[in-house]
Each structure stands twice: as C-alpha cells, then as structure tokens.
Design a protein around this motif. Structure first.
Motif, PDB file in Angstrom:
ATOM      1  N   THR A 358       0.834  -1.205   0.000  1.00  0.00           N
ATOM      2  CA  THR A 358       0.000   0.000   0.000  1.00  0.00           C
ATOM      3  C   THR A 358       0.869   1.257   0.000  1.00  0.00           C
ATOM      4  O   THR A 358       0.585   2.222  -0.705  1.00  0.00           O
ATOM      5  N   LYS A 360       3.751   1.584  -1.262  1.00  0.00           N
ATOM      6  CA  LYS A 360       4.321   1.732  -2.606  1.00  0.00           C
ATOM      7  C   LYS A 360       3.308   2.384  -3.547  1.00  0.00           C
ATOM      8  O   LYS A 360       3.648   3.196  -4.396  1.00  0.00           O
ATOM      9  N   LEU A 361       2.041   2.021  -3.366  1.00  0.00           N
ATOM     10  CA  LEU A 361       0.998   2.518  -4.266  1.00  0.00           C
ATOM     11  C   LEU A 361       0.455   3.888  -3.867  1.00  0.00           C
ATOM     12  O   LEU A 361       0.046   4.672  -4.706  1.00  0.00           O
ATOM     13  N   ALA A 362       0.406   4.143  -2.566  1.00  0.00           N
ATOM     14  CA  ALA A 362      -0.391   5.292  -2.125  1.00  0.00           C
ATOM     15  C   ALA A 362       0.405   6.420  -1.491  1.00  0.00           C
ATOM     16  O   ALA A 362      -0.160   7.467  -1.193  1.00  0.00           O
ATOM     17  N   GLN A 369       7.121   5.440  -1.139  1.00  0.00           N
ATOM     18  CA  GLN A 369       6.898   4.409  -2.152  1.00  0.00           C
ATOM     19  C   GLN A 369       8.007   3.367  -2.150  1.00  0.00           C
ATOM     20  O   GLN A 369       7.781   2.217  -2.503  1.00  0.00           O
TER      21      GLN A 369
ATOM     22  N   VAL B  53      -7.227   8.237  -2.803  1.00  0.00           N
ATOM     23  CA  VAL B  53      -6.482   7.695  -3.947  1.00  0.00           C
ATOM     24  C   VAL B  53      -7.402   6.911  -4.890  1.00  0.00           C
ATOM     25  O   VAL B  53      -8.350   6.257  -4.462  1.00  0.00           O
ATOM     26  N   ARG B  60       1.974   4.114 -12.491  1.00  0.00           N
ATOM     27  CA  ARG B  60       2.745   3.206 -11.651  1.00  0.00           C
ATOM     28  C   ARG B  60       2.136   3.108 -10.249  1.00  0.00           C
ATOM     29  O   ARG B  60       2.119   2.071  -9.625  1.00  0.00           O
ATOM     30  N   THR B  61       1.652   4.240  -9.775  1.00  0.00           N
ATOM     31  CA  THR B  61       1.068   4.262  -8.433  1.00  0.00           C
ATOM     32  C   THR B  61      -0.385   4.721  -8.512  1.00  0.00           C
ATOM     33  O   THR B  61      -0.849   5.139  -9.572  1.00  0.00           O
ATOM     34  N   LEU B  62      -1.080   4.645  -7.393  1.00  0.00           N
ATOM     35  CA  LEU B  62      -2.399   5.260  -7.316  1.00  0.00           C
ATOM     36  C   LEU B  62      -2.187   6.774  -7.239  1.00  0.00           C
ATOM     37  O   LEU B  62      -1.105   7.230  -6.874  1.00  0.00           O
ATOM     38  N   LYS B  82      -7.711  -2.730  -6.085  1.00  0.00           N
ATOM     39  CA  LYS B  82      -6.450  -2.094  -5.701  1.00  0.00           C
ATOM     40  C   LYS B  82      -6.730  -0.840  -4.858  1.00  0.00           C
ATOM     41  O   LYS B  82      -6.091  -0.597  -3.840  1.00  0.00           O
ATOM     42  N   ALA B  86      -6.006  -0.418  -0.747  1.00  0.00           N
ATOM     43  CA  ALA B  86      -5.104   0.647  -0.287  1.00  0.00           C
ATOM     44  C   ALA B  86      -5.847   1.597   0.640  1.00  0.00           C
ATOM     45  O   ALA B  86      -5.348   1.997   1.697  1.00  0.00           O
TER      46      ALA B  86
END
Lengths: 388, 598
Positions: A358, A360-362, A369, B53, B60-62, B82, B86
């Motif tokens: 999470t 890494k994504l948010a 990240q 988000v 690549r990311t949200l 996803k 998150a």
C-alpha cells in the motif's frame, strides 16, 4: 562466452585531459537544441536513482514558455550507503558547474543553484572559491549565468526534488503534489531542471567526448558508466566507476569477501539481492537500478538488524506529511519488532508486506513508495531471520 | 478555470470537464463519491491523507484524486480492488495513530474519521496501537476557548492551512518529522500563550475531535440545578440561523422562537437576546464614530484616530492586539454586545429584578469560541463580578437540547423574556459580515440627518455579500444644524471578514494607503454566522444559506433600526443617561492590550 562485463571506467574523476572550461567554451558555440539532442542520443539517465532520461528533462524545460528558468544540482546525497557525490564534489567540482552551465545554456536559464547536503558544509569554503572563479570566467565567455550554493539542514527528504524546492524557498521540506513536475513548475514555481551531481558531470564528459563514446558503454537500457559507493563486508570499500550492465555475481566476485550472503543495491530504499539471485540480477535499469550504493553483507550479519536499521531510518526521516509513509514506517518497524518478540504471529509479516504494498501505491513521494523495496525483498528472502 | 474541455473516463463512464478540474471534482460530477479527509473546500489542496487515492490506468502508483488534475484520455477507477485495499489500509493506519475514544468524544457522531472507519468496517486493532505505545500525548486545556488533544490528531493539516490561509494567524504549524511529526505552536507553547485568536476556525475544519471548544456544559447544568441561582441566558444573532443544523434540519432554517422555547425547557430563569445589546452597541459605537468625526474634522484633535474599526469580534480584537498594536487607538472602545449584556445583567437587570448580582449566573450562547476567551479577559469584570460567567457555543447548545431529551421540532414558538429581550432587525444582522456596518449606518445617518438611510427598504446592499473586502461610500446630505459640519461629506466605509482579509485591509491602513472613516471587521468568514462555535461542517454554501436566513429575519421584524428599540430607549432613560455618558463609559467601554507577534 563474452568478456567479463564488469569494467572499470575513469571518466568522472580523470581530470588531466578534461579542461572543463574549454569544454564549456566549445559547447557555448553550439546550438542549444543540438546539445539537448546529443544528451538524448547519449541515453544518459539520471544518476540519482530514479533514472529519468536527462535529455528529455532538458527538452521539456526548454519548451516551457517562461522568462525565468533554473538549473539545480541536487547534492543532497543522503541515501544510506551512498557517498560518491561527496567525492565528486571534493575532487572534480568544476565538472559539475560546467554541466550546470551547459544545461542553463541549453534550456535558457540564467541562474543555477547547487543544493548541498547540510552534512557536507565542510566543502563549502573550497566550493565557493572555485565557484567565484567559475562565475567570473563564465561571464567573460559572454554567457549570462550564475551559480550559487544553498545549504540543506540535514533532512533526508530534502533530496526529493520538490521537497528540495520547498526547502530552498525557505519552507518546510515536504514533497509537493505532482503534477506539475519540476520541468513545468519547480523552484519558485518556475520551470526547473534538477539533476544529480554525477549526472551533470556526465553531461560535461559527453560534451567533451561526444554522445557515441558514452552510448557505446553499458546496455540498451543502461548506457554509460556509473559511480558506485561500495561498502559493507568488502576488503576494498570505496568509490568505483563501473560500466553499467554487470550482474550482482560479477560485482560480488570483484568486491565480496568470499562470504557474501546478500547485496543491498540502491541503499536503504533499494532492493536486497540474496545470494541465490546474484547471477540473474543485472545492476541497471533493466534489473535493479541504483543511485550508486552497494552494501555487501556476509553471513555474520543479521538481516533482521539490517532491516530494523533501515526502518528506524525511514520512521525518522519520513517528512510525516502523508499517512502511508508517516504511519506505515512506524507500523513496519514496530511490526517486525513485535514478530521478533513473539508478540505477533509470523503471519503478521504478511499483513506488513501488504502494508508495504500500500505504501508503494499510495504514498505521496518516492520515499514512502520505496520503503517496500527493502522490506519485501528482505522479508521474502530472509523470513526465518525475521522470526527467530 | 479554462474554457478548454478535457475528456476522460471514470469507471468506464465518459465525462468532459474544464481543464484544471481535479479527478475528485470530475468524479463528483458523475456522482461517484470518493472519500476524502484532508480535503476541505475552504482551503488549499494538500493531498496528504491519501484516503482519496484512485487508480489511473497506466500509472505506476495510485493517484490522489483531490490533488491530480484531469488529462485528456485519462481512465480512472475509483473503486477497483487495488483502490479499496489501499484505502482500507490507509484508514487502518490513521486509526492506529488515533485515540479512538469515541464514546467520550465531543465529535462522536460527527467525525469524518469515524464515518470512514464505519464505512470501510475498519476496527482499531489491525495494526499496533501507536497512541498507547508512544503515547506521551497531553491535552492542552490552557486556553479558555480551544482544547487541543494531539492523541486524536490525524495530521491532515486542515487546521494549519485554515490558521494560515484564512486567518493569517499561523498559531498552529507542523513540527517534527516522521514519527515525531505533529501539529504544534511556536516553541510548543501552550495555546493560551501564543498568537492564537481563539477564533475556532480550526475546530470547524478539524475532521476529528483533536480540536474542540473548551466545554462548560457541566458548569451550566450545575448552575441551572442550583436553586439559589438566577440563571439568565443571552443568545447571539447567528445562533438562531444555525442551531437547527445539528438537530437534523437543513442549513438556513430560522428557529429563533423554538430556541427560546428549548432554553426555557432546559430551565433557564430568563431567556434574553444579545440582539438587545447589539442595538445598544450601535447607539454607543455610532455615537463614538460621530464624536470621533467631529473631534477630527471640527476640533482638529490629532489624538483621535480614524478610521474607527468595530470591536464586536473578540478574535479580531486579539488579532489586532498581536498584529498592529500601534493601531489599537483606532479600535472602537465599545465592548462587544456579549460583554455589554454581561455588564448590564449584573447591574441594571439585577436592579430592575430586585436580585443580588452575586446570585445571577450569566450564560451566553455564541456562534463563537473567542467569546469564551473574551468573557475570561480581566477587563470584563466591570459589574464587580465576572460579567459573563459561561459561554456556550451553538454546538454545545445543540448538545444540551439533545441531553435534555427535547424534541426540538415539536416545540412551540415562544417569545424572549423581558427585560433585555427586545431586538430589532439591525441587531439581528450583526450575525452576517457587513451587518454591523449596515446597522450603524441606519442609525448614524438618521441621527445626523433626521431621515432614513437612502436605500430601498433600509437594505444597504453594497455592504452585503461575501467578497473578502468590500467598500461603500455614503454621501451625507441634509444634516440637522448640530451635524452641519458633515454636510456633503462622503462617509467612506470598508468591511472585511476572515482575518487574512482583515490583515490586508489593516495593512493598507497602517501603511497609509487606505483612507476610510469606518471599518467593520469580523474574524470569521461570513461573519459570526461562520463563527468557530457554529455547527460543523462549514462551507460557502452553508454560510450563504445562514446569511440569507439572517436577512430574512431582519426583514420580518417590525423594528429594524437600533435607536428605535424601545428597551434600549428605556435603558438610557432609566439607567445610562446618554450614549457615551458616565455610566456607559464605566460599563460598556473598555481598552485593549498590545501583544507580541508569537
């Protein structure tokens, strides 16, 4: 069988044949667009770690319609295990300044700044002496461009480009929302090229030797050479310039102490490569990219301690602005401690891995990240060391 | 915003929005709700909580939907697995650093974090409880107005942005980094020792219970239940147009007489109106303005300062004490209506009712948190006692009504008690930005010319509205002989609301580039109707509805000019003598204190 891919190179630190001023003088006679095309053609990617194509960055900034533009050299070298910029700043600072001037000329900027890591302030005096001479020389060449130095105050996060701008503007060093990117709105809200110390030195060398010589080194995705900071369990710790494209195995063969169990590629925010993956892992943008940090660990090292140190570092150095990074780093740290102390079951590591995912994504910026990189690679490869 | 339209898809539905629109706003246009936490329409975008988000195809990311502008051809998913995973993780993280002591919390039931947690069915035990493990949090109750509980803070920085952007105060700031990051004050000083104006705008925008008013509910209940005490209550103009909101009504409902009814049910001995002293303020302040004008224009007295600014807003008063202490002589010496009421309650009212001042407990219901601080100022004891004993916010009154088990909707309408319960339309509009100016002009113009202000239906429209700084010029013609020196003069007025606007206006006065006679300043956006003690949430739409309700209330009242308030006339006849007279000077006027800028 091809030749060994690990090749030592000497472009950054060789000073004898490179008259940086001559390089600058010759480059200033060229067409700015041609210079940018050359940099694009060379395949040079940012040496700070993220690896954005340098020439494209310049092109985007040049295309922005603004009377004021800036060139900034990011010398906030704070990644644990990285110390190559300090060496470049001490030994060949003129190559950096010339690289900045070439960039300024190419994109149409009149001002450049070198943002110096607070801990490197001992270099300030000497750098300013060289800089004064440089600024005078550059004027005499008829190019209106001035470089000055701004000092950081010791926050890791200020190496993140937008946090660096905030810091330079006198604000709290916190990353900005992107877009807009620096090429559109950077320092003072103006189009800005921000390059790593080493990147700018490569610019000077590409300008001197031509794009081809640079491009001929390395691989398709990772052109040229790179300066590495080698540390940890190695008999020959230090700074080495190597051609890109080698495997971790080749690297370990050269630098290891014969008992290497893992290599942390790219510093605390990089990936941990265990022995079983040495042969298959290329150091470069097609494999594992690095800002230069290579830390070798032999079998006497506890990977739990290694990870714990990294997590302590991130929990401290997160700016604290965004939730995933501020709280996530603390949870990862306290989480591995809890598992080690048997306060949480080993399966809790999977919850933590999900959390790292999470993050890494948010997370808002590269810091949050990238915490997943060491966390997941160490926990996956050394799970038993985390538990027992 | 640009005319150029950008086409994108959100959850496979196409939408075209102007360039520069955020993904969040584009999604709202399609009625896709994306939860937010650090986002607030009144302040700049932060993009730091990461609750909002969404997934952008190819990214690549949200991306944070509140902080990311749309781009052509973009494909967004607001509810993919996803995203859900998150988002849930982020909410779990927030809860792990939050003291989820919900049942005791003032924000229980009106907490954005609680709402998110319940929507995503998140408990507080997924991650390690950071409040317990690192908890050295203390609750700062040093301020009589604002309480700060760091253990409930989720670092969204809405308070920081509010204090800086809307109020130009910056009492709250981010300190420390990483695990040590928190919201604090200059040198971590307690809230009562810093530049805080007690305006409470931070409370209005805090998504959790980290910032709240200091509550005096228990003290008030105790007083009501104490048979030896005569408990009186005054209600400020802006309360009547907002009280309905936390009781389940839409914004913009006027509930003046139901509120009176509820207060009587609760057990107050006398339910009175701050509007009465708002009218009184106009008498005193209007006379003060005219006197200042005469001293400057006729007597050439250089010790008298113009422009004169209003002094009803205690947030504004503390702001200027910190920011421009050299301009304190420009501030009207009039106490605020609340404090005029308090001083009279324990003198005039006590006398008329045959009560001893020490037996009276004087409570006020205010849209404001700074009023709590104001009532505590050492200057506010001119009756010989604390003039106003307890100040409750609109929110606290709503809670009292709920605690009392009152079905608000079915309450009968009731009238204010006498004495000090009479009000005019002029008193009511004190609750909106520009209202004091309008009320003052209605009276001052008539004093000077003997005629009503030359505006249709007495509505001085140029001073109304929500523009941050407004100007108006009133030409004075046909003066009575006594005021002949003003004949043909143009009275230049300015109005500012929100302290950032106040700062800009006073900066111009300080630098000598602005030339006004009279300035009205309210610390809060929209005036008292947007006060720091008003129901949460707040936004421009809600404030506009409350303003409309205030002007409707004014329109509906038989008397709309302060000087025609019969109880005010009676007060002067029986007690005060005349405006700015000796008794007024003692009870109704005050002085200010220069403070430093931290």
């Amino acid at each position: 069988m091809k030749d060994k891919k690990l090749k030592k190179v000497d472009l950054i630190f060789e000073n004898v044949e490179c008259n940086a001023y001559e390089v600058l003088e010759n480059t200033l006679k060229r067409d700015p667009d041609e210079i940018i095309l050359d940099i694009i053609d060379s395949g040079l990617k940012g040496r700070g770690g993220a690896g954005f194509p340098t020439g494209l960055k310049w092109k985007f900034t040049k295309n922005e319609d603004s009377a004021v533009k800036y060139v900034i050299c990011n010398a906030d070298e704070g990644e644990p295990g990285t110390f190559k910029d300090r060496e470049i700043l001490s030994r060949v600072p003129l190559k950096i300044f010339v690289g900045m001037a070439i960039c300024g000329y190419a994109i149409g900027a009149k001002e450049g700044f070198l943002y110096l890591r607070g801990e490197y302030n001992f270099l300030l005096k000497e750098l300013n002496v060289i800089l004064n001479d440089f600024n005078a020389r550059i004027k005499s060449m008829g190019f209106d461009f001035t470089v000055s130095i701004k000092s950081g105050s010791g926050a890791y996060i200020c190496g993140e480009e937008s946090a660096l701008f905030e810091s330079m503007e006198g604000k709290r060093g916190e990353p900005r929302n992107k877009p807009p990117y620096p090429t559109v709105s950077g320092y003072n809200g103006k189009p800005t090229v921000i390059n790593n110390v080493e990147t700018l030195c490569h610019v000077t060398m590409i300008s001197r030797l031509g794009a081809k010589q640079f491009k001929d080194m390395g691989t398709t995705d990772s052109r040229g050479s790179k300066v590495f900071s080698v540390s940890g369990d190695t008999p020959i710790a230090g700074i080495y310039e190597l051609e890109l494209g080698m495997t971790v195995q080749e690297f370990v063969d050269e630098f290891g102490d014969g008992d290497t169990k893992s290599v942390q590629v790219g510093g605390a925010s990089g990936h941990c490569v265990p022995r079983k993956n040495f042969k298959d892992t290329i150091i470069g943008f097609e494999g594992i990219p690095t800002g230069g940090s290579m830390m070798l660990f032999n079998s006497s090292r506890s990977m739990y301690n290694v990870l714990h140190d990294y997590l302590e570092f991130f929990a401290e150095e997160s700016c604290g602005q965004c939730t995933p990074c501020r709280v996530g780093c603390q949870q990862l740290l306290k989480g591995v401690e809890a598992v080690k102390r048997k306060e949480r079951p080993p399966q809790y590591l999977d919850d933590l891995k999900k959390l790292a995912g999470t993050m890494k994504l948010a997370s808002k910026c590269g810091l949050g990240q990238s915490v997943a990189n060491p966390f997941i690679s160490i926990v996956d490869n050394f799970r038993e060391e985390m538990i027992y | 915003m640009s005319e150029y339209l950008v086409n994108l898809k959100i959850n496979d539905m196409s939408v075209s929005v102007p360039e520069g629109t955020t993904i969040l706003d584009a999604a709202r246009k399609l009625n896709f709700k994306i939860p937010t936490l650090c986002h607030h329409p009144d302040i700049s975008v932060a993009g730091n909580c990461r609750v909002c988000v969404v997934e952008q195809k190819g990214a690549r990311t949200l991306v944070a939907s509140c902080a990311t502008p749309v781009s052509e051809g973009m494909e967004i998913f607001t509810n993919s697995m996803k995203v859900r995973d998150a988002r849930k993780n982020v909410i779990e993280l927030l809860l792990s650093e939050h003291n989820a002591d919900c049942t005791k919390c003032f924000k229980n039931g009106n907490c954005e974090l609680q709402e998110l947690a319940s929507e995503y069915r998140v408990g507080d035990h997924v991650f390690i409880d950071l409040v317990k493990t690192s908890g050295v949090h203390t609750i700062d109750i040093s301020s009589p107005a604002i309480q700060k509980d760091d253990s409930k803070c989720v670092r969204c920085q809405r308070c920081v942005r509010t204090c800086h952007e809307i109020q130009h105060v910056s009492a709250l700031a981010v300190v420390g980094k990483g695990e040590h990051q928190r919201i604090s004050t200059f040198l971590n000083k307690p809230m009562n020792e810093v530049v805080c104006t007690n305006c409470g705008q931070c409370i209005n925008r805090c998504p959790t219970g980290a910032l709240s008013e200091r509550s005096y509910l228990d003290e008030v209940w105790d007083a009501i239940n104490d048979e030896t005490k005569h408990v009186i209550v005054q209600t400020a103009p802006a309360v009547r147009v907002a009280l309905a909101e936390p009781l389940g009504f839409d914004p913009g409902n006027r509930v003046t007489h139901k509120m009176v009814s509820a207060l009587k049910h609760i057990g107050f001995d006398s339910v009175l109106d701050t509007d009465f002293t708002a009218d009184l303020t106009i008498m005193e302040e209007g006379t003060e303005l005219l006197t200042r004008l005469k001293k400057v224009l006729v007597d050439g007295d250089t010790s008298v300062k113009l422009p004169m600014t209003t002094s009803c807003s205690p947030g504004w008063v503390k702001f200027i004490e910190h920011t421009y202490p050299s301009l304190l002589d420009n501030v009207s010496t009039c106490k605020s209506p609340q404090q005029m009421f308090g001083a009279l309650a324990k003198t005039y009212y006590a006398q008329k009712k045959g009560l001893k001042a020490q037996d009276i407990v004087s409570v006020s219901i205010m849209p404001c948190t700074a009023k709590k601080y104001e009532a505590d100022r050492p200057e506010m004891r001119d009756s010989g006692y604390k003039d106003v004993d307890y100040v409750l916010t609109t929110r606290e009154l709503a809670m009292m009504i709920k605690q009392a088990g009152i079905d608000f909707e079915s309450l009968p309408d009731m009238e204010y008690d006498r004495i000090m319960g009479d009000s005019t339309g002029a008193g009511v509009i004190f609750g909106a930005t520009g209202g004091v100016m309008e009320a003052a002009l209605r009276t001052a113009y008539e004093i000077v010319t003997g005629r009503e202000v030359p505006f249709k239906n007495l509505d001085i429209l140029p001073v109304r509205g929500f523009e941050g700084i407004r100007e108006a010029t009133v030409k004075i013609e046909g003066c009575t002989p006594e005021w002949n020196f003003l004949e043909g003069a143009e009275l230049k007025c300015a109005i500012a609301h929100g302290l950032e606007n106040a700062y800009q206006l006073m900066k111009a006065v300080y630098e000598g580039t602005a030339h006004y006679h009279f300035i009205e300043i309210m610390a809060c956006p929209g005036g008292c109707l947007g006060g720091g003690g008003q129901p949460i949430p707040t936004n421009q739409e809600i404030r506009a509805k409350r303003a409309q309700a205030i002007y409707d209330e004014d329109k509906g009242l038989p008397i709309r000019k302060s000087h025609e308030n019969p109880e005010v006339q009676q007060l002067y006849k029986e007690f005060l003598g005349q405006p700015l007279g000796h008794k007024s000077h003692t009870l109704l006027h005050t002085h200010y204190k220069g403070r430093q800028r931290y």
